[in-house]
Design a protein around this motif. Structure first.
Motif, PDB file in Angstrom:
ATOM      1  N   VAL A 157      29.025  78.820  -3.492  1.00 41.86           N
ATOM      2  CA  VAL A 157      30.467  78.583  -3.371  1.00 41.86           C
ATOM      3  C   VAL A 157      31.122  79.848  -2.830  1.00 41.86           C
ATOM      4  CG1 VAL A 157      30.646  76.899  -5.249  1.00 41.86           C
ATOM      5  CG2 VAL A 157      30.921  79.323  -5.761  1.00 41.86           C
ATOM      6  N   LYS A 158      32.281  79.660  -2.201  1.00 40.49           N
ATOM      7  CA  LYS A 158      33.077  80.814  -1.782  1.00 40.49           C
ATOM      8  C   LYS A 158      34.081  81.108  -2.877  1.00 40.49           C
ATOM      9  CE  LYS A 158      34.124  81.873   2.472  1.00 40.49           C
ATOM     10  NZ  LYS A 158      34.705  81.966   3.826  1.00 40.49           N
ATOM     11  N   ALA A 159      34.069  82.340  -3.371  1.00 36.34           N
ATOM     12  CA  ALA A 159      35.000  82.728  -4.437  1.00 36.34           C
ATOM     13  C   ALA A 159      36.419  82.821  -3.864  1.00 36.34           C
ATOM     14  CB  ALA A 159      34.581  84.072  -5.028  1.00 36.34           C
ATOM     15  N   TYR A 160      37.383  82.202  -4.530  1.00 36.63           N
ATOM     16  CA  TYR A 160      38.763  82.138  -4.060  1.00 36.63           C
ATOM     17  C   TYR A 160      39.654  83.055  -4.891  1.00 36.63           C
ATOM     18  CZ  TYR A 160      38.423  78.175  -0.824  1.00 36.63           C
ATOM     19  OH  TYR A 160      38.154  77.364   0.253  1.00 36.63           O
ATOM     20  N   TYR A 161      40.734  83.538  -4.275  1.00 39.94           N
ATOM     21  CA  TYR A 161      41.770  84.234  -5.041  1.00 39.94           C
ATOM     22  C   TYR A 161      42.236  83.310  -6.170  1.00 39.94           C
ATOM     23  CZ  TYR A 161      42.269  87.819  -1.441  1.00 39.94           C
ATOM     24  OH  TYR A 161      42.030  88.858  -0.578  1.00 39.94           O
ATOM     25  N   GLY A 162      42.361  83.839  -7.352  1.00 39.81           N
ATOM     26  CA  GLY A 162      42.847  83.020  -8.463  1.00 39.81           C
ATOM     27  C   GLY A 162      41.745  82.409  -9.294  1.00 39.81           C
ATOM     28  N   GLY A 163      40.468  82.476  -8.836  1.00 41.51           N
ATOM     29  CA  GLY A 163      39.361  81.994  -9.667  1.00 41.51           C
ATOM     30  C   GLY A 163      39.253  82.858 -10.912  1.00 41.51           C
ATOM     31  N   PRO A 164      38.959  82.266 -12.081  1.00 41.62           N
ATOM     32  CA  PRO A 164      38.955  83.032 -13.342  1.00 41.62           C
ATOM     33  C   PRO A 164      38.067  84.265 -13.322  1.00 41.62           C
ATOM     34  CG  PRO A 164      38.784  80.682 -13.794  1.00 41.62           C
ATOM     35  CD  PRO A 164      38.681  80.840 -12.301  1.00 41.62           C
ATOM     36  N   LEU A 165      36.943  84.205 -12.573  1.00 42.30           N
ATOM     37  CA  LEU A 165      35.995  85.324 -12.596  1.00 42.30           C
ATOM     38  C   LEU A 165      36.209  86.301 -11.442  1.00 42.30           C
ATOM     39  CD1 LEU A 165      33.703  85.958 -14.604  1.00 42.30           C
ATOM     40  CD2 LEU A 165      32.103  85.128 -12.886  1.00 42.30           C
ATOM     41  N   VAL A 166      37.042  85.937 -10.469  1.00 44.34           N
ATOM     42  CA  VAL A 166      37.258  86.806  -9.305  1.00 44.34           C
ATOM     43  C   VAL A 166      37.967  88.084  -9.761  1.00 44.34           C
ATOM     44  CG1 VAL A 166      38.409  87.021  -7.069  1.00 44.34           C
ATOM     45  CG2 VAL A 166      37.287  84.877  -7.706  1.00 44.34           C
ATOM     46  N   GLY A 167      37.412  89.236  -9.350  1.00 43.89           N
ATOM     47  CA  GLY A 167      37.967  90.522  -9.771  1.00 43.89           C
ATOM     48  C   GLY A 167      37.408  91.018 -11.091  1.00 43.89           C
ATOM     49  N   ILE A 217      26.833  72.456 -13.574  1.00 43.21           N
ATOM     50  CA  ILE A 217      27.222  72.982 -12.261  1.00 43.21           C
ATOM     51  C   ILE A 217      28.739  73.021 -12.071  1.00 43.21           C
ATOM     52  CG2 ILE A 217      27.151  72.547  -9.771  1.00 43.21           C
ATOM     53  CD1 ILE A 217      24.578  73.777 -10.855  1.00 43.21           C
ATOM     54  N   ARG A 218      29.431  71.930 -12.367  1.00 45.64           N
ATOM     55  CA  ARG A 218      30.878  71.902 -12.113  1.00 45.64           C
ATOM     56  C   ARG A 218      31.621  72.923 -12.982  1.00 45.64           C
ATOM     57  NH1 ARG A 218      33.578  68.516  -9.002  1.00 45.64           N
ATOM     58  NH2 ARG A 218      35.466  68.347 -10.243  1.00 45.64           N
ATOM     59  N   ALA A 219      31.156  73.110 -14.205  1.00 50.07           N
ATOM     60  CA  ALA A 219      31.809  74.088 -15.092  1.00 50.07           C
ATOM     61  C   ALA A 219      31.704  75.497 -14.508  1.00 50.07           C
ATOM     62  CB  ALA A 219      31.176  74.042 -16.477  1.00 50.07           C
ATOM     63  N   VAL A 220      30.533  75.840 -13.951  1.00 53.29           N
ATOM     64  CA  VAL A 220      30.357  77.180 -13.382  1.00 53.29           C
ATOM     65  C   VAL A 220      31.177  77.317 -12.098  1.00 53.29           C
ATOM     66  CG1 VAL A 220      28.706  78.894 -12.575  1.00 53.29           C
ATOM     67  CG2 VAL A 220      28.045  77.310 -14.384  1.00 53.29           C
ATOM     68  N   MET A 221      31.197  76.264 -11.280  1.00 57.87           N
ATOM     69  CA  MET A 221      31.989  76.310 -10.046  1.00 57.87           C
ATOM     70  C   MET A 221      33.456  76.607 -10.346  1.00 57.87           C
ATOM     71  SD  MET A 221      30.462  73.183  -7.710  1.00 57.87           S
ATOM     72  CE  MET A 221      31.654  73.376  -6.384  1.00 57.87           C
ATOM     73  N   SER A 222      33.951  76.072 -11.453  1.00 57.92           N
ATOM     74  CA  SER A 222      35.368  76.250 -11.792  1.00 57.92           C
ATOM     75  C   SER A 222      35.706  77.713 -12.106  1.00 57.92           C
ATOM     76  CB  SER A 222      35.754  75.356 -12.974  1.00 57.92           C
ATOM     77  OG  SER A 222      35.125  75.800 -14.152  1.00 57.92           O
ATOM     78  N   GLU A 223      34.677  78.525 -12.427  1.00 59.80           N
ATOM     79  CA  GLU A 223      34.912  79.941 -12.683  1.00 59.80           C
ATOM     80  C   GLU A 223      35.138  80.728 -11.380  1.00 59.80           C
ATOM     81  OE1 GLU A 223      35.056  81.752 -15.742  1.00 59.80           O
ATOM     82  OE2 GLU A 223      35.410  79.698 -16.376  1.00 59.80           O
ATOM     83  N   MET A 224      34.600  80.194 -10.291  1.00 58.40           N
ATOM     84  CA  MET A 224      34.660  80.919  -9.006  1.00 58.40           C
ATOM     85  C   MET A 224      35.848  80.483  -8.142  1.00 58.40           C
ATOM     86  SD  MET A 224      31.756  82.568  -9.381  1.00 58.40           S
ATOM     87  CE  MET A 224      30.270  82.340 -10.374  1.00 58.40           C
ATOM     88  N   ARG A 225      36.290  79.243  -8.336  1.00 58.51           N
ATOM     89  CA  ARG A 225      37.292  78.704  -7.422  1.00 58.51           C
ATOM     90  C   ARG A 225      37.996  77.519  -8.068  1.00 58.51           C
ATOM     91  NH1 ARG A 225      35.697  76.754  -2.384  1.00 58.51           N
ATOM     92  NH2 ARG A 225      37.073  74.997  -2.710  1.00 58.51           N
TER      93      ARG A 225
END
Length: 457
Positions: A157-167, A217-225
């Motif tokens: 996945v591409k990590a997006y601004y605002g994803g819980p784990l980004v930063g 899978i979907r739960a982890v994706m939600s952390e990135m974007r």
């Protein structure tokens, strides 16, 4: 290993490139002298010009003592006959053939040793159809790969601004999701690989590869974007074999439309498919796309054999409001140029097929090989055999295994259980081990790790 590759096209040439860099003895056969000259200039391989199914040509290519024949010419019939000749005259131990036509693939018993002796059948259309279907089932994913028959999945996945784990540091993933086991296997930042550590900080626009049990899978994706909504309306440009197979596979769960130029093919698709709407016309016809409410489409898939037509129709569909576009690109040079702009995902049939082929060529008990990021890295599923005396991995904690540089173990599948790898995880006999390599030159070293010593026998 002595390998003869029949066909110097995109698949044959790419396969030769992969295998020649791994110290195999490779011979490529083709009728096209110019293609062979180009390959011979770039790679340390032998080339033979001639018809791939002729006994004299196969003998010239070294079929008398070849370990494997890989028939990937553009003709199903040539591939099949070449395997028959290699079996009957040269007793070649392993014969792999690319067969595209569904009429051959659906006949039970056709490819047995007492009929047409093909050990491994590769159908690019089936491989690509399955690949696209997984992407549709995981909205927002750039790549989805199954391991151990789907028990575990690797998702990019591409990590997006605002994803819980980004930063934040990777070690905080466990705090965010205490009940979900996952591991980030690789990160690509501005096209360069980063080996993830606990203190690695995920940045926006990073391409993050993680592995988890399918259910998580979907739960982890939600952390990135931000999670994309489930797709409903799908428009397919091109009613060829891939378009037809994909529509057949998904029409019971999604609203599907196919746009196809050929009137006779349209009639065939209308008679064959159950609920798919078939439209006759050009996918780059602006008026047709507007008339069919392309702005309401969740995903537009350009699946014709023409790269330029696929690119142009995808760009037009995105401009007219399609939420996401995926495009088949046969020319690998185009893939990196177009992905990530207006075209969300570029799919290379060659790379998808190469992964399937490589799984059967690797030494050791390698179940599957997958190219990541259009061939920049690889994910490998290997089975651990033997015992602590005969194996370099069994009975050892991961921290004590001498993994090659740039290689990580992401997960272990033991029977029905998916075990996310940690330093103290111990590998047992029969484990399916999922490894990631950001540097493919170490593939041979990984294979050696999973060789069984003579004491095992």
């Amino acid at each position: 290993m002595k390998i003869i590759i029949l066909g110097a096209g995109q698949v044959g040439g790419t396969l030769a490139e992969h295998l020649a860099s791994e110290a195999n003895d490779i011979t490529v056969v083709d009728t096209d002298a110019e293609r062979l000259r180009d390959l011979g200039d770039r790679l340390d391989i032998r080339t033979v010009q001639g018809r791939a199914s002729f006994p004299t040509v196969l003998r010239q290519a070294g079929a008398d003592d070849a370990d494997m024949l890989v028939a990937v010419t553009n003709s199903d019939e040539t591939n099949m006959v070449a395997c028959q000749v290699a079996h009957t005259l040269f007793h070649t131990p392993t014969k792999i053939a690319r067969v595209r036509e569904a009429a051959y693939l659906t006949r039970a018993g056709l490819f047995d040793n007492d009929a047409i002796p093909v050990d491994v059948l590769i159908s690019p259309e089936q491989v690509v159809t399955h690949y696209i279907k997984r992407l549709i089932e995981h909205p927002g994913a750039l790549q989805v790969i199954d391991f151990a028959e789907g028990k575990a999945q690797l998702v990019a996945v591409k990590a997006y601004y605002g994803g819980p784990l980004v930063g934040q540091q990777l070690r905080q993933l466990r705090e965010h999701m205490p009940n979900v086991e996952t591991r980030v296997a690789a990160i690509f930042r501005r096209d360069r690989p980063i080996l993830p550590q606990g203190d690695t900080v995920i940045e926006a626009d990073d391409e993050v590869f993680f592995i988890a049990a399918k259910a998580n899978i979907r739960a982890v994706m939600s952390e990135m974007r931000r999670l994309d909504e489930t797709y409903k309306r799908i428009v397919i440009a091109g009613g060829g074999q891939i378009g037809e197979r994909l529509a057949e596979a998904i029409e019971s769960r999604y609203q599907v439309k196919i746009i196809e130029m050929n009137p006779a093919r349209c009639r065939y698709l209308s008679d064959t498919l159950d609920s798919t709407v078939v439209l006759q016309g050009s996918a780059s016809d602006r008026d047709l796309l507007l008339e069919e409410n392309i702005a309401d489409a969740d995903i537009f898939l350009a699946l014709t054999n023409d790269d330029e037509a696929n690119i142009m129709s995808s760009l037009l569909a995105k401009r007219l409001g399609a939420k996401k576009v995926m495009t088949i690109i046969n020319n690998p040079a185009y893939v990196d140029l177009i992905q990530g702009g207006d075209i969300d995902i570029a799919i290379s049939p060659q790379l998808a097929t190469i992964g399937t082929l490589l799984a059967h060529v690797r030494r050791g008990d390698i179940v599957s090989v997958h190219s990541l990021r259009r061939g920049a890295a690889e994910a490998i599923e290997a089975i651990a055999h033997g015992d602590s005396k005969s194996s370099k991995v069994i009975g050892k904690a991961i921290r004590d295994i001498g993994l090659p540089p740039g290689t990580t173990i992401g997960a272990i599948i033991r029977d029905e259980e998916v075990i996310i790898a940690h330093d103290d995880t111990v590998i047992a006999t029969g484990d399916h081990v999922i490894l990631f390599l950001v540097d493919k030159k170490h593939i041979r070293d990984v294979e050696k790790l999973f060789h069984v010593g003579l004491s095992f026998f």
